[in-house]
Design an enzyme around this catalytic site. Structure first.
Site, short mmCIF file in Angstrom:
data_model
loop_
_atom_site.label_atom_id
_atom_site.label_comp_id
_atom_site.label_asym_id
_atom_site.label_seq_id
_atom_site.Cartn_x
_atom_site.Cartn_y
_atom_site.Cartn_z
NE ARG A 178 3.34 -10.20 4.41
CZ ARG A 178 2.85 -9.79 5.58
NH1 ARG A 178 1.98 -8.79 5.60
NH2 ARG A 178 3.20 -10.38 6.71
CG ASP B 183 -5.47 -3.78 11.35
OD1 ASP B 183 -6.10 -3.18 10.46
OD2 ASP B 183 -4.52 -4.55 11.13
CG ASP B 184 -6.26 -6.14 17.28
OD1 ASP B 184 -5.56 -6.34 16.26
OD2 ASP B 184 -5.77 -6.06 18.42
CG ASP C 256 3.70 -14.64 12.58
OD1 ASP C 256 4.28 -14.88 13.67
OD2 ASP C 256 3.19 -13.54 12.31
CE LYS D 82 -2.95 -2.33 3.04
NZ LYS D 82 -3.49 -2.35 4.37
CG ASP E 187 5.62 -10.97 11.47
OD1 ASP E 187 5.95 -11.21 12.64
OD2 ASP E 187 4.44 -10.82 11.11
CG PHE F 249 -3.64 1.82 12.26
CD1 PHE F 249 -4.34 2.30 11.17
CD2 PHE F 249 -2.84 0.69 12.10
CE1 PHE F 249 -4.25 1.67 9.93
CE2 PHE F 249 -2.75 0.05 10.86
CZ PHE F 249 -3.46 0.56 9.78
CE LYS G 167 4.31 -7.91 15.00
NZ LYS G 167 3.65 -9.21 15.15
CG PHE H 190 14.35 -6.16 8.24
CD1 PHE H 190 14.94 -7.42 8.36
CD2 PHE H 190 14.35 -5.32 9.35
CE1 PHE H 190 15.50 -7.83 9.57
CE2 PHE H 190 14.92 -5.72 10.54
CZ PHE H 190 15.49 -6.98 10.66
CG ASP I 231 2.80 -10.58 18.61
OD1 ASP I 231 1.85 -11.05 19.26
OD2 ASP I 231 2.76 -10.41 17.39
#
Length: 347
Positions: A104, A235-236, A99, A50, A95, A231, A192, A90, A166
């Site tokens: 992606r 998002d959550d 995860d 984005k 990540d 923000f 984060k 990066f 996290d």
């Protein structure tokens, strides 16, 4: 006067920066197959997102100066914007490995692409190192050079602290809701997400334009960090309540055992029976169990809890923005634009 950066003009800056990075690698006689590999790693992982973080740097320059950027200012601020995108690349490459992510930006994650595998770990290191290659080439003579270098180093460190918290708070293979708390949640989202996504782009523009006084940086920090927290909370919320067709993805926080704002709110409010259900259903790769968690969210009226949080947070942010002292070159518009983009967003 245009108040936002032309995306196409911003994107046109990246190819020459990629060539600068590759030319620097070539100085060490890097074999041709390795050059081609890294060129692909750059072009797959850096452009194509984005670009919100990157575009925020020249956008901030426009707002601070309140006049069109010179060609040199546009090139330099866009370059700093692309360095935030390199930092983002990066983080994302790393990540996704940590995860075990699958896709992606609509494509297989870099480490899952043909023949890449765990070479992606080294690719991530090289993406990060490329930031400093470009800083040396383009900003070595700038009065704020060392401030720019230290800013990237510090924000990288802060983001890694958030990632550590996290990863150990909510591992996908070990669900234990006793590990969760709102304090841990706020630490994770602050370090984060908020620093590199919100504070970094504005601080870069302030340093480049030599407006980074201690007071300006303090004011920016005190608005942008809460903005970044808001923000992520949003998002959550959208992960559970947003329309997947509109957002472009299906929410996975519940099944992925995420230490999200919603589950922490539920843990604060639930009765004994609801807590038992959360312990049994949260973080499981099972849509029926996920539905049980969402039903608890509904029973606790977390949608209303979120709306009240949103209104109180935005009111506080607008109060802080109204109090911004513009005498040292900072502009309220820098922050007003962020709030208007985020407030009541639905994707």
């Amino acid at each position: 006067m245009a108040s936002t950066t032309d995306r196409a003009a911003f994107e046109a800056v990246f190819p020459s920066l990629a060539q600068d990075i590759l030319a620097h690698a070539k100085k060490y006689n890097l074999p041709e197959n390795a050059m081609q590999w890294f060129e692909k790693a750059l072009n797959v992982n850096v452009p194509g997102g984005k670009l919100n973080r990157g575009l925020s740097v020249p956008d901030t320059g426009l707002a601070l100066l309140n006049k069109p950027l010179t060609d040199e200012q546009f090139k330099h601020l866009s370059t700093l914007g692309w360095l935030t995108e390199l930092l983002q690349a990066f983080f994302l490459v790393s990540d996704d490995i940590m995860d075990g992510s699958i896709t992606r930006r609509g494509q297989p994650c870099w480490y899952r692409q043909q023949g890449v595998g765990l070479v992606a770990i080294n690719d991530a290191f090289m993406l990060e190192s490329s930031i400093y290659v470009i800083l040396r080439k383009h900003f070595r003579s700038h009065p704020a050079y060392i401030d720019l270098v230290e800013l990237f180093q510090e924000v990288t460190w802060q983001t890694e602290l958030g990632q550590l918290c996290d990863l150990i708070t909510a591992p996908e293979d070990n669900v234990n809701l006793d590990n969760f708390s709102l304090d841990k949640y706020m630490f994770i989202v602050t370090y984060k997400t908020a620093y590199y996504s919100f504070y970094l782009p504005i601080a870069l523009a302030l340093h480049y334009l030599q407006l980074a006084t201690p007071e300006n940086l303090r004011q920016a920090h005190d608005i942008l960090i809460p903005l970044g927290q808001y923000f992520q909370v949003q998002d959550d919320y959208l992960d559970a309540y947003g329309d997947p067709a509109f957002i472009g993805k299906i929410g996975t926080d519940i099944q992925d055992n995420k230490c999200s704002w919603l589950v922490n709110q539920a843990l604060k409010r639930c009765n004994e029976e609801q807590r038992k259900t959360l312990d049994e259903a949260y973080g499981r790769k099972n849509s029926e169990l996920e539905a049980k968690v969402k039903q608890i969210y509904k029973d606790l009226d977390l949608e209303k809890v979120y709306r009240e949080y949103e209104e109180a947070t935005v009111a506080d942010l607008r109060s802080k923005i109204a109090a911004v002292d513009e005498s040292e070159g900072l502009k309220k518009e820098v922050f007003e634009t962020f709030v208007s983009k985020i407030y009541k967003r639905s994707k």
